[in-house]
Design a protein around this motif. Structure first.
Motif, PDB file in Angstrom:
ATOM      1  N   PRO A  54      84.747  62.859  69.236  1.00 48.66           N
ATOM      2  CA  PRO A  54      84.777  64.122  69.304  1.00 48.66           C
ATOM      3  C   PRO A  54      83.244  64.904  68.714  1.00 48.66           C
ATOM      4  O   PRO A  54      82.785  64.413  67.635  1.00 48.66           O
ATOM      5  CB  PRO A  54      85.575  64.878  68.418  1.00 48.66           C
ATOM      6  N   GLN A  73      87.502  60.485  80.753  1.00 51.07           N
ATOM      7  CA  GLN A  73      88.369  60.949  79.998  1.00 51.07           C
ATOM      8  C   GLN A  73      87.818  61.933  79.426  1.00 51.07           C
ATOM      9  O   GLN A  73      86.534  62.057  79.098  1.00 51.07           O
ATOM     10  CB  GLN A  73      88.663  59.951  78.926  1.00 51.07           C
ATOM     11  N   GLY A  74      88.519  63.311  79.294  1.00 44.47           N
ATOM     12  CA  GLY A  74      87.716  64.484  78.352  1.00 44.47           C
ATOM     13  C   GLY A  74      86.853  65.235  79.302  1.00 44.47           C
ATOM     14  O   GLY A  74      86.959  65.234  80.379  1.00 44.47           O
ATOM     15  N   ASN A 105      79.971  64.764  74.371  1.00 50.11           N
ATOM     16  CA  ASN A 105      81.163  65.039  74.120  1.00 50.11           C
ATOM     17  C   ASN A 105      81.305  66.775  74.067  1.00 50.11           C
ATOM     18  O   ASN A 105      80.889  66.935  72.951  1.00 50.11           O
ATOM     19  CB  ASN A 105      82.114  64.426  73.306  1.00 50.11           C
ATOM     20  N   SER A 107      84.005  68.187  73.354  1.00 50.03           N
ATOM     21  CA  SER A 107      84.989  68.637  72.454  1.00 50.03           C
ATOM     22  C   SER A 107      84.750  68.270  71.155  1.00 50.03           C
ATOM     23  O   SER A 107      84.108  67.097  70.864  1.00 50.03           O
ATOM     24  CB  SER A 107      86.377  68.069  73.103  1.00 50.03           C
ATOM     25  N   SER A 109      87.326  67.901  69.261  1.00 49.22           N
ATOM     26  CA  SER A 109      88.598  67.375  68.696  1.00 49.22           C
ATOM     27  C   SER A 109      89.137  66.293  69.389  1.00 49.22           C
ATOM     28  O   SER A 109      89.949  65.395  69.028  1.00 49.22           O
ATOM     29  CB  SER A 109      89.746  68.459  68.570  1.00 49.22           C
ATOM     30  N   GLU A 110      88.543  66.274  70.670  1.00 47.05           N
ATOM     31  CA  GLU A 110      89.198  65.093  71.626  1.00 47.05           C
ATOM     32  C   GLU A 110      88.073  64.072  72.193  1.00 47.05           C
ATOM     33  O   GLU A 110      86.904  64.418  72.275  1.00 47.05           O
ATOM     34  CB  GLU A 110      89.608  65.806  73.104  1.00 47.05           C
ATOM     35  N   PRO A 111      88.572  62.884  72.227  1.00 47.18           N
ATOM     36  CA  PRO A 111      87.389  61.777  72.539  1.00 47.18           C
ATOM     37  C   PRO A 111      87.221  62.122  74.303  1.00 47.18           C
ATOM     38  O   PRO A 111      87.728  62.754  74.914  1.00 47.18           O
ATOM     39  CB  PRO A 111      88.342  60.469  72.527  1.00 47.18           C
TER      40      PRO A 111
END
Length: 248
Positions: A54, A73-74, A105, A107, A109-111
């Motif tokens: 994150p 992803q993400g 990234n 986010s 909080s998210e990978p």
């Protein structure tokens, strides 16, 4: 990783499982798993997966070859020469050589995860801020000792008048002889635009000895000579070359 032998071919097919392969810590919360590398048989491209924690950001950099990235992803942000664009799963980028860029990234909080491909095994990375420069294939586990530097045998061949089609057919028939030879990686025939009887055959080898002691000492070399001898005007002019620079 598991290897699958292919009958009649020197190299092996592979099944690569990212969770079973070594990773490189890129710093700043990024981690890379190289997949197809020269050590694993690559001849024209490299690829792998980079995971971002994150908020992770990698440094602004550029490559000497084109790169394509797919978000796996993400949510991501790509900065291409100062233009920032949000990306979501399966969004894909294409960045030509020598254009500064980086991924983040989006986010906190998210990978986030990307799949990258470089258009040459000779791809390099140059960090914009520090100027640090390295080959992609040598940044990863195994380093320089794990990568393979291809030596290219270049044979200049003059074909007899009217034998061009027969020569090209013979080269196609000969290709499997080389593909099963130890250390052979690539096999390419080119024809001169200005002098149509002039050809250049380029064979990529893992080492000079794979060609000079290996293939030339094998039974297949006589088959090779027999296929082309009726079509060529004299012995080919053969030299070996190693890579020095890919600028784009």
């Amino acid at each position: 990783m598991s290897s699958l032998p292919v009958p009649g071919i020197n190299q092996q097919a592979s099944i690569l499982r990212p969770d079973q392969l070594p990773a490189t810590d890129r710093g700043a919360g990024a981690r890379t798993v190289p997949l197809v590398t020269t050590a694993r048989g690559a001849t024209s491209f490299l690829n792998g997966i980079t995971s971002f924690a994150p908020g992770a950001v990698i440094g602004h950099h550029l490559h000497n070859v084109a790169e394509s990235v797919i978000v796996l992803q993400g949510d991501a942000v790509v900065d291409i020469d100062g233009v920032r664009t949000p990306l979501h799963v399966f969004d894909t980028t294409f960045v030509p050589a020598n254009i500064p860029h980086h991924f983040e990234n989006a986010s906190d909080s998210e990978p986030m995860k990307i799949f990258w491909t470089y258009a040459s095994v000779d791809a390099t990375r140059t960090l914009v801020e520090s100027g640090e420069h390295s080959r992609i294939d040598e940044e990863h586990p195994g380093g320089p000792d794990g990568s393979v530097r291809i030596v290219r045998e270049t044979a200049r061949i003059t074909v007899l008048p009217g034998r061009e089609d027969a020569f090209e057919a013979a080269i196609a028939e000969a290709a499997p002889l080389f593909q099963r030879a130890k250390g052979a990686r690539t096999f390419v025939l080119e024809r001169s635009q200005e002098n149509p009887r002039e050809y250049r055959l380029v064979v990529g080898w893992e080492s000079i000895s794979d060609h000079t002691a290996g293939f030339r000492g094998s039974a297949d070399v006589e088959r090779w000579r027999g296929l082309v001898s009726d079509s060529i005007a004299g012995l080919p002019e053969v030299e070996h070359f190693h890579h020095v620079l890919t600028a784009f």
